[in-house]
Scaffold this motif. Structure first.
Motif, PDB file in Angstrom:
ATOM      1  N   VAL A 101     -16.638 -12.379 -24.361  1.00 40.47           N
ATOM      2  CA  VAL A 101     -15.347 -12.390 -25.680  1.00 40.47           C
ATOM      3  C   VAL A 101     -15.581 -11.915 -26.962  1.00 40.47           C
ATOM      4  O   VAL A 101     -14.715 -12.074 -27.563  1.00 40.47           O
ATOM      5  N   ALA A 102     -17.258 -12.301 -27.237  1.00 41.51           N
ATOM      6  CA  ALA A 102     -17.125 -11.230 -29.420  1.00 41.51           C
ATOM      7  C   ALA A 102     -16.751 -10.289 -28.953  1.00 41.51           C
ATOM      8  O   ALA A 102     -16.352  -9.194 -28.554  1.00 41.51           O
ATOM      9  N   GLU A 103     -16.171 -10.716 -30.748  1.00 41.69           N
ATOM     10  CA  GLU A 103     -15.290  -9.411 -31.072  1.00 41.69           C
ATOM     11  C   GLU A 103     -16.431  -7.849 -30.821  1.00 41.69           C
ATOM     12  O   GLU A 103     -15.884  -6.783 -30.579  1.00 41.69           O
ATOM     13  N   ASP A 104     -17.700  -7.888 -31.049  1.00 38.48           N
ATOM     14  CA  ASP A 104     -18.393  -6.963 -30.945  1.00 38.48           C
ATOM     15  C   ASP A 104     -19.030  -6.914 -30.285  1.00 38.48           C
ATOM     16  O   ASP A 104     -19.685  -6.305 -29.361  1.00 38.48           O
ATOM     17  N   GLY A 105     -18.594  -7.077 -28.890  1.00 40.57           N
ATOM     18  CA  GLY A 105     -18.836  -7.394 -27.324  1.00 40.57           C
ATOM     19  C   GLY A 105     -20.374  -7.666 -27.051  1.00 40.57           C
ATOM     20  O   GLY A 105     -20.798  -8.757 -27.956  1.00 40.57           O
ATOM     21  N   PRO A 106     -20.416  -7.312 -25.388  1.00 41.28           N
ATOM     22  CA  PRO A 106     -20.466  -6.516 -25.002  1.00 41.28           C
ATOM     23  C   PRO A 106     -18.880  -6.952 -23.916  1.00 41.28           C
ATOM     24  O   PRO A 106     -18.801  -8.436 -23.992  1.00 41.28           O
TER      25      PRO A 106
ATOM     26  N   ARG B  81     -19.192 -12.399 -38.240  1.00 37.36           N
ATOM     27  CA  ARG B  81     -18.859 -11.788 -37.119  1.00 37.36           C
ATOM     28  C   ARG B  81     -19.090 -12.163 -36.231  1.00 37.36           C
ATOM     29  O   ARG B  81     -18.976 -11.922 -34.973  1.00 37.36           O
ATOM     30  N   GLY B  82     -19.628 -13.995 -35.882  1.00 34.81           N
ATOM     31  CA  GLY B  82     -19.787 -14.925 -34.489  1.00 34.81           C
ATOM     32  C   GLY B  82     -19.015 -14.837 -33.494  1.00 34.81           C
ATOM     33  O   GLY B  82     -17.770 -15.110 -34.720  1.00 34.81           O
TER      34      GLY B  82
ATOM     35  N   PHE C  58     -13.755 -18.853 -42.701  1.00 35.46           N
ATOM     36  CA  PHE C  58     -12.866 -17.129 -43.145  1.00 35.46           C
ATOM     37  C   PHE C  58     -14.170 -16.012 -43.639  1.00 35.46           C
ATOM     38  O   PHE C  58     -13.788 -15.035 -43.000  1.00 35.46           O
ATOM     39  N   SER C  59     -15.517 -16.639 -44.584  1.00 31.67           N
ATOM     40  CA  SER C  59     -16.254 -16.620 -44.608  1.00 31.67           C
ATOM     41  C   SER C  59     -17.156 -15.225 -44.310  1.00 31.67           C
ATOM     42  O   SER C  59     -17.486 -14.174 -43.959  1.00 31.67           O
ATOM     43  N   LEU C  60     -17.069 -15.976 -42.934  1.00 35.96           N
ATOM     44  CA  LEU C  60     -17.855 -15.201 -41.875  1.00 35.96           C
ATOM     45  C   LEU C  60     -17.550 -14.973 -40.580  1.00 35.96           C
ATOM     46  O   LEU C  60     -18.416 -14.590 -40.052  1.00 35.96           O
TER      47      LEU C  60
END
Length: 344
Positions: free
Chosen positions: A141-146, A246-247, A268-270
């Motif tokens: 389910v991470a924004e950057d996949g997979p 973006r974790g 927010f910052s991360l």
């Protein structure tokens, strides 16, 4: 056939062994002769309800969502499995009071029945279901996949798994390792560290005996990509201290507290993403994707069970289902299985 039922909520004593008629599968349904039934925390929580003795939505309920066995009969329109096929089962009792796996035969919609490779035991099959599908969802389910898992899918990623000695944590370690991630897990004792290592974790961190954040940052100086979280209320500060920009944090349980407090500005910052995971409402597409990837992992031999694989097994027979539920409810380490056919 022999079946376990309960007619009111409460402690394990509300579970009773009865004899019932064997149901026939309707269109789109499959009847399975159950070999092994798996017990998960969701099973005892459903049985206990919000208060002892509360009325149920059904006259009686057969417990347990997961299991394995052999296809005994199929209804019209079923073509994904055939009579005699070995299968594993997931969400058997969800909105189907008579279909839990704590019985000799169960009838399920075909989409809850999945082929079990010959090389995988019925014990492995009954240990999949809720733990493995939850772990798969948590890792995808991470924004950057997979969005799907396969060898190499998590190559270059660092995954932190809270509670690596639990059933979901165990499956998450195995799937993440199979997919190529560097796997870190937090544990509470040397014994649990040994189990997590046997499951495939590259690193274990005893949060009771070390500065967990410092140790995780030593292992992953740039931070971790994905966190599989069992205790968000307790672990929110740790997660913030070790996650990268973006974790994502996948929350599948609320051990340790119902309320979670997050500091807004640093999140927010991360660009941190929190994703909550509940199989009952995740949708069939996500369930099917998980089952397909789990099938590939099974063929690769990536999901073994047993103490040597990091998940001790505790066996009970059908008549002792109350004891099996009590064991899970007490927090026993490992997987509780019920040998329904008496031989598996």
């Amino acid at each position: 056939m022999k079946s376990i039922i309960y007619s009111q909520s409460g402690d394990p004593g509300v579970l009773h062994l009865v004899t019932r008629e064997i149901a026939e599968p309707g269109p789109g349904e499959v009847r399975v002769r159950v070999a092994v039934s798996g017990v998960n925390p969701t099973d005892w929580k459903s049985r206990r309800g919000s208060s002892p003795g509360e009325a149920l939505a059904f006259d009686s309920v057969v417990p347990n969502q997961d299991g394995s066995g052999t296809v005994d009969a199929v209804g019209d329109g079923v073509d994904r499995v055939r009579v005699g096929d070995r299968v594993w089962l997931a969400l058997a009792a969800f909105e189907r009071a008579a279909s839990g796996t704590a019985q000799e035969f169960t009838v399920l919609p075909t989409e809850r029945v999945y082929p079990l490779p010959d090389a995988a035991s019925f014990e492995v099959g009954a240990s999949l279901g809720v733990p493995a599908i939850t772990a798969h969802r948590a890792l995808t389910v991470a924004e950057d996949g997979p969005s799907r898992l396969h060898p190499g899918a998590l190559e270059g990623k660092v995954v932190l798994i809270a509670g690596g000695a639990g059933a979901v944590g165990h499956a998450a370690i195995q799937l993440a390792r199979w997919a190529g991630a560097t796997v870190i897990t937090t544990v509470s004792s040397p014994g649990k560290a040994a189990l997590a290592t046997a499951a495939g974790a590259h690193h274990t961190v005893d949060y009771r005996d070390s500065d967990a954040a410092a140790e995780i940052r030593r292992i992953a100086p740039d931070g971790v990509d994905q966190i599989v979280e069992v205790a968000p209320a307790q672990n929110a500060p740790l997660n913030l201290a070790v996650i990268r920009n973006r974790g994502s944090v996948s929350v599948y349980a609320n051990n340790g507290g119902e309320t979670m407090t997050l500091d807004v500005r640093p999140h927010f910052s991360l660009n941190i993403r929190y994703q909550f995971v509940l199989l009952y409402s995740v949708g069939q597409e996500a369930l099917d994707a998980a089952a397909a990837d789990i099938a590939a992992a099974l063929l690769d031999g990536a999901l073994p069970v047993g103490e040597q694989a990091g998940l001790p097994l505790h066996h009970f027979d059908l008549a002792h289902t109350p004891d099996a539920h009590a064991a899970v409810e007490s927090g026993v380490v490992g997987k509780v299985l019920i040998r329904v056919d008496g031989t598996s």
